[in-house]
Design a protein around this motif. Structure first.
Motif, PDB file in Angstrom:
ATOM      1  N   UNK A 144       0.884  -1.115  -0.134  1.00  0.00           N
ATOM      2  CA  UNK A 144       0.062   0.071   0.127  1.00  0.00           C
ATOM      3  C   UNK A 144       0.967   1.496   0.140  1.00  0.00           C
ATOM      4  N   UNK A 145       2.171   1.201   0.318  1.00  0.00           N
ATOM      5  CA  UNK A 145       2.983   2.332   0.373  1.00  0.00           C
ATOM      6  C   UNK A 145       2.880   3.146   1.644  1.00  0.00           C
ATOM      7  N   UNK A 146       2.266   2.929   2.558  1.00  0.00           N
ATOM      8  CA  UNK A 146       2.031   3.741   3.917  1.00  0.00           C
ATOM      9  C   UNK A 146       3.477   3.894   4.296  1.00  0.00           C
ATOM     10  N   UNK A 147       4.132   2.989   4.481  1.00  0.00           N
ATOM     11  CA  UNK A 147       5.549   3.146   5.289  1.00  0.00           C
ATOM     12  C   UNK A 147       6.409   4.285   4.547  1.00  0.00           C
ATOM     13  N   UNK A 148       6.326   4.281   3.373  1.00  0.00           N
ATOM     14  CA  UNK A 148       7.076   5.146   2.574  1.00  0.00           C
ATOM     15  C   UNK A 148       6.621   6.472   2.736  1.00  0.00           C
ATOM     16  N   UNK A 149       5.382   6.721   2.790  1.00  0.00           N
ATOM     17  CA  UNK A 149       4.756   7.894   2.763  1.00  0.00           C
ATOM     18  C   UNK A 149       4.982   8.670   4.259  1.00  0.00           C
ATOM     19  N   UNK A 150       5.076   7.705   5.155  1.00  0.00           N
ATOM     20  CA  UNK A 150       5.136   8.043   6.484  1.00  0.00           C
ATOM     21  C   UNK A 150       6.464   8.656   6.669  1.00  0.00           C
ATOM     22  N   UNK A 151       7.681   7.880   6.086  1.00  0.00           N
ATOM     23  CA  UNK A 151       9.108   8.248   6.280  1.00  0.00           C
ATOM     24  C   UNK A 151       9.329   9.735   5.375  1.00  0.00           C
ATOM     25  N   UNK A 152       8.503   9.445   4.184  1.00  0.00           N
ATOM     26  CA  UNK A 152       8.823  10.971   3.361  1.00  0.00           C
ATOM     27  C   UNK A 152       8.379  12.091   4.002  1.00  0.00           C
ATOM     28  N   UNK A 153       7.024  11.936   4.875  1.00  0.00           N
ATOM     29  CA  UNK A 153       6.538  13.099   5.798  1.00  0.00           C
ATOM     30  C   UNK A 153       7.384  13.639   6.740  1.00  0.00           C
ATOM     31  N   UNK A 154       8.167  12.436   7.407  1.00  0.00           N
ATOM     32  CA  UNK A 154       9.278  12.995   8.497  1.00  0.00           C
ATOM     33  C   UNK A 154      10.455  13.701   7.887  1.00  0.00           C
ATOM     34  N   UNK A 155      10.889  12.863   6.692  1.00  0.00           N
ATOM     35  CA  UNK A 155      11.887  13.368   5.934  1.00  0.00           C
ATOM     36  C   UNK A 155      11.853  14.901   5.780  1.00  0.00           C
ATOM     37  N   UNK A 156      10.555  15.191   5.121  1.00  0.00           N
ATOM     38  CA  UNK A 156      10.470  16.420   4.728  1.00  0.00           C
ATOM     39  C   UNK A 156      10.504  17.376   5.948  1.00  0.00           C
ATOM     40  N   UNK A 157      10.381  17.107   7.175  1.00  0.00           N
ATOM     41  CA  UNK A 157      10.481  18.171   8.482  1.00  0.00           C
ATOM     42  C   UNK A 157      11.808  17.874   8.951  1.00  0.00           C
ATOM     43  N   UNK A 158      12.727  17.120   8.305  1.00  0.00           N
ATOM     44  CA  UNK A 158      14.189  17.032   8.708  1.00  0.00           C
ATOM     45  C   UNK A 158      14.073  16.142  10.149  1.00  0.00           C
ATOM     46  N   UNK A 159      13.122  15.320  10.266  1.00  0.00           N
ATOM     47  CA  UNK A 159      13.142  14.780  11.595  1.00  0.00           C
ATOM     48  C   UNK A 159      13.724  13.093  11.785  1.00  0.00           C
ATOM     49  N   UNK A 160      14.015  12.722  10.374  1.00  0.00           N
ATOM     50  CA  UNK A 160      14.711  11.427  10.261  1.00  0.00           C
ATOM     51  C   UNK A 160      16.077  11.727   9.455  1.00  0.00           C
ATOM     52  N   UNK A 161      17.162  10.892   9.837  1.00  0.00           N
ATOM     53  CA  UNK A 161      18.245  11.368   9.002  1.00  0.00           C
ATOM     54  C   UNK A 161      19.558  10.149   9.480  1.00  0.00           C
ATOM     55  N   UNK A 162      20.907  10.356   9.325  1.00  0.00           N
ATOM     56  CA  UNK A 162      21.583   9.760   9.783  1.00  0.00           C
ATOM     57  C   UNK A 162      21.731   9.284  11.179  1.00  0.00           C
ATOM     58  N   UNK A 163      20.937  10.009  12.124  1.00  0.00           N
ATOM     59  CA  UNK A 163      21.026   9.749  13.501  1.00  0.00           C
ATOM     60  C   UNK A 163      19.892   8.729  13.654  1.00  0.00           C
ATOM     61  N   UNK A 164      18.996   8.242  12.817  1.00  0.00           N
ATOM     62  CA  UNK A 164      17.802   7.531  12.878  1.00  0.00           C
ATOM     63  C   UNK A 164      18.197   5.966  12.572  1.00  0.00           C
ATOM     64  N   UNK A 165      17.839   5.115  13.337  1.00  0.00           N
ATOM     65  CA  UNK A 165      17.966   3.786  13.147  1.00  0.00           C
ATOM     66  C   UNK A 165      16.457   3.382  12.869  1.00  0.00           C
ATOM     67  N   UNK A 166      16.491   2.530  11.348  1.00  0.00           N
ATOM     68  CA  UNK A 166      15.356   1.988  10.859  1.00  0.00           C
ATOM     69  C   UNK A 166      15.083   0.371  11.246  1.00  0.00           C
ATOM     70  N   UNK A 167      14.522  -0.228  11.899  1.00  0.00           N
ATOM     71  CA  UNK A 167      14.229  -1.733  12.326  1.00  0.00           C
ATOM     72  C   UNK A 167      13.084  -2.435  11.743  1.00  0.00           C
TER      73      UNK A 167
END
Length: 232
Positions: A155-178
């Protein structure tokens, strides 16, 4: 960002999904009817417990989580550990697409509050602009390969969620994805296609694996991601 973009599902990824769903049912690792869903697998609590052994878990104060049942034990453990959980509203169905679960202000025990049905009754919804940087992202997945590349339900929801957070600079090299998955969801296929995200590590009841290198958690907001683990 348009949350209603049509997300393409490639035939190879769909084949892998169908193989994993069938294997889980064949081995009685899930209830019948898992196809089309993020698997609520037997052993989800054990997988979550293994996740808590990671240094990234111990260091995290903010966790972004999917609302699926397989990750319910993980969300409950995060709240019990005093972590603030930002859980996606199912299907991103509200203008503010994340529930904020404050571990200091729960009206019920964490194991109950962590369910998305309960969160809908008390947790405020927030926009990414109202959120702090995210330390740890836990993805629901259908399949994950040894390099941490995940495939969701399509459905693509995880990708959209990550994109929304990335747009705000909330995830990046400091973020671990598991990702927390059943061992039957670990596959050897090359899953690095558009619309997949890489999980830095995956945790199952039987094993925990880490790719050779940590992949950056920065989605491409055009609708694909550069990396990625029952998508919703």
């Amino acid at each position: 960002m348009d949350r209603n973009v049509p997300w393409r599902t490639g035939p190879d990824k769909q084949r892998i999904r169908e193989q994993v769903w069938a294997a889980l049912e064949r081995h009685d690792a899930v209830e019948p009817g898992v196809a089309g869903h993020i698997p609520a697998f037997i052993g989800a609590e054990a997988a979550a417990a293994r996740l808590t052994e990671l240094p990234a878990w111990r260091a995290a104060s903010t966790v972004k989580a999917n609302p699926d049942r397989a990750q319910l034990p993980m969300r409950a453990m995060a709240l019990t550990a005093g972590k603030t959980v930002y859980m996606a509203v199912p299907h991103l169905a509200t203008v503010k697409p994340f529930y904020r679960l404050d571990p200091t202000a729960l009206p019920m025990p964490p194991a109950e509050a962590a369910a998305h049905q309960a969160a809908a009754t008390f947790a405020p919804t927030v926009s990414p602009s109202d959120m702090p940087p995210i330390d740890l992202v836990v993805c629901g997945s259908v399949a994950v390969n040894p390099y941490g590349v995940r495939v969701g339900k399509g459905a693509g929801y995880s990708d959209i969620e990550l994109a929304l957070l990335a747009e705000e600079g909330l995830i990046g090299p400091h973020t671990t994805i598991v990702a927390t998955v059943h061992a039957l969801q670990l596959v050897d296929d090359d899953l690095q296609k558009p619309n997949t995200t890489s999980a830095w590590t995956s945790s199952s009841p039987q094993t925990r694996s880490s790719p050779a290198r940590r992949l950056p958690a920065l989605p491409d907001c055009s609708g694909t991601t550069s990396q990625e683990t029952r998508s919703r």
